[in-house]
Design a protein around this motif. Structure first.
Motif, PDB file in Angstrom:
ATOM      1  N   THR A  85      22.262  26.960  48.869  1.00  0.00           N
ATOM      2  CA  THR A  85      21.853  27.801  47.742  1.00  0.00           C
ATOM      3  C   THR A  85      21.682  29.231  48.231  1.00  0.00           C
ATOM      4  O   THR A  85      21.294  29.450  49.377  1.00  0.00           O
ATOM      5  N   PRO A  86      21.935  30.191  47.382  1.00  0.00           N
ATOM      6  CA  PRO A  86      21.751  31.577  47.816  1.00  0.00           C
ATOM      7  C   PRO A  86      20.260  31.852  48.061  1.00  0.00           C
ATOM      8  O   PRO A  86      19.416  31.433  47.270  1.00  0.00           O
ATOM      9  N   PRO A  87      19.937  32.517  49.164  1.00  0.00           N
ATOM     10  CA  PRO A  87      18.519  32.759  49.466  1.00  0.00           C
ATOM     11  C   PRO A  87      17.902  33.732  48.465  1.00  0.00           C
ATOM     12  O   PRO A  87      18.486  34.745  48.133  1.00  0.00           O
ATOM     13  N   GLY A  88      16.734  33.374  48.014  1.00  0.00           N
ATOM     14  CA  GLY A  88      16.000  34.219  47.091  1.00  0.00           C
ATOM     15  C   GLY A  88      14.843  34.911  47.806  1.00  0.00           C
ATOM     16  O   GLY A  88      14.720  34.836  49.025  1.00  0.00           O
ATOM     17  N   PRO A  89      13.986  35.577  47.037  1.00  0.00           N
ATOM     18  CA  PRO A  89      12.878  36.299  47.677  1.00  0.00           C
ATOM     19  C   PRO A  89      11.839  35.394  48.342  1.00  0.00           C
ATOM     20  O   PRO A  89      11.103  35.826  49.215  1.00  0.00           O
ATOM     21  N   ASP A  90      11.783  34.124  47.932  1.00  0.00           N
ATOM     22  CA  ASP A  90      10.824  33.203  48.545  1.00  0.00           C
ATOM     23  C   ASP A  90      11.494  32.245  49.527  1.00  0.00           C
ATOM     24  O   ASP A  90      10.938  31.205  49.869  1.00  0.00           O
TER      25      ASP A  90
END
Length: 127
Positions: free
Chosen positions: A39-44
Motif C-alpha cells: 500500500t502507498p505509505p501515508g502520514p501514519d
C-alpha cells in the motif's frame, strides 16, 4: 547503584538480549518496508509496525528475569545465578528495583533506535 550497574552489565552480556534488540529493530523496519510495497505509505506509516517491534522489548524482559533461574551447565552442579545474585545483593527489593530499571533502560534504548530507524525509513519512502 552497584546493583544497577551489575544488572546492566549482566543484561549487556547476554547474547539473547542483542538478538532481541535486532528483532525489535529489523522486524519493525522490515514490516514497514514490506507494507509500503503493498500500500502507498501515508502520514501514519510505520506506527503499526512499531507495535510489532514490542516483541524485542518482551524478549528483553523475559530474558532478564528468566536467565537468573537457568542451570549454567553440567559442571555447575545445578547451580543457578539467582543464588549468586541474592548473595551479592541481599535486599530483594533493591535487586528487583535494579533489574526493573535495567530492563526499562534497555527497552528505552531499543525503542529510541527502532523509532528513529522506522521514521527515517518512512521519511525516505515518502520522499
Amino acid at each position: 547503584m552497584r546493583a544497577l550497574r551489575a544488572e546492566l552489565s549482566k543484561l549487556v552480556s547476554l547474547p539473547v538480549v542483542w538478538f532481541a534488540c535486532a528483532v525489535g529493530l529489523v522486524v519493525s523496519a522490515g514490516l514497514t518496508l514490506m507494507t509500503s510495497k503493498i500500500t502507498p505509505p501515508g502520514p501514519d506509516a510505520g506506527f503499526r509496525e512499531l507495535g510489532i517491534g514490542v516483541l524485542g522489548a518482551v524478549m528483553i524482559g523475559v530474558v532478564a528475569i528468566g536467565s537468573e533461574y537457568t542451570v549454567e551447565g553440567a559442571e555447575a552442579a545445578g547451580s543457578r545465578q539467582i543464588t549468586t545474585t541474592l548473595t551479592a545483593v541481599p535486599s530483594r527489593m533493591r535487586m528487583l528495583f535494579a533489574k526493573a530499571v535495567s530492563v526499562v533502560v534497555a527497552t528505552a534504548l531499543l525503542a529510541a533506535v527502532a523509532n528513529g530507524a522506522v521514521l527515517a525509513l518512512v521519511h525516505l519512502l515518502l520522499g
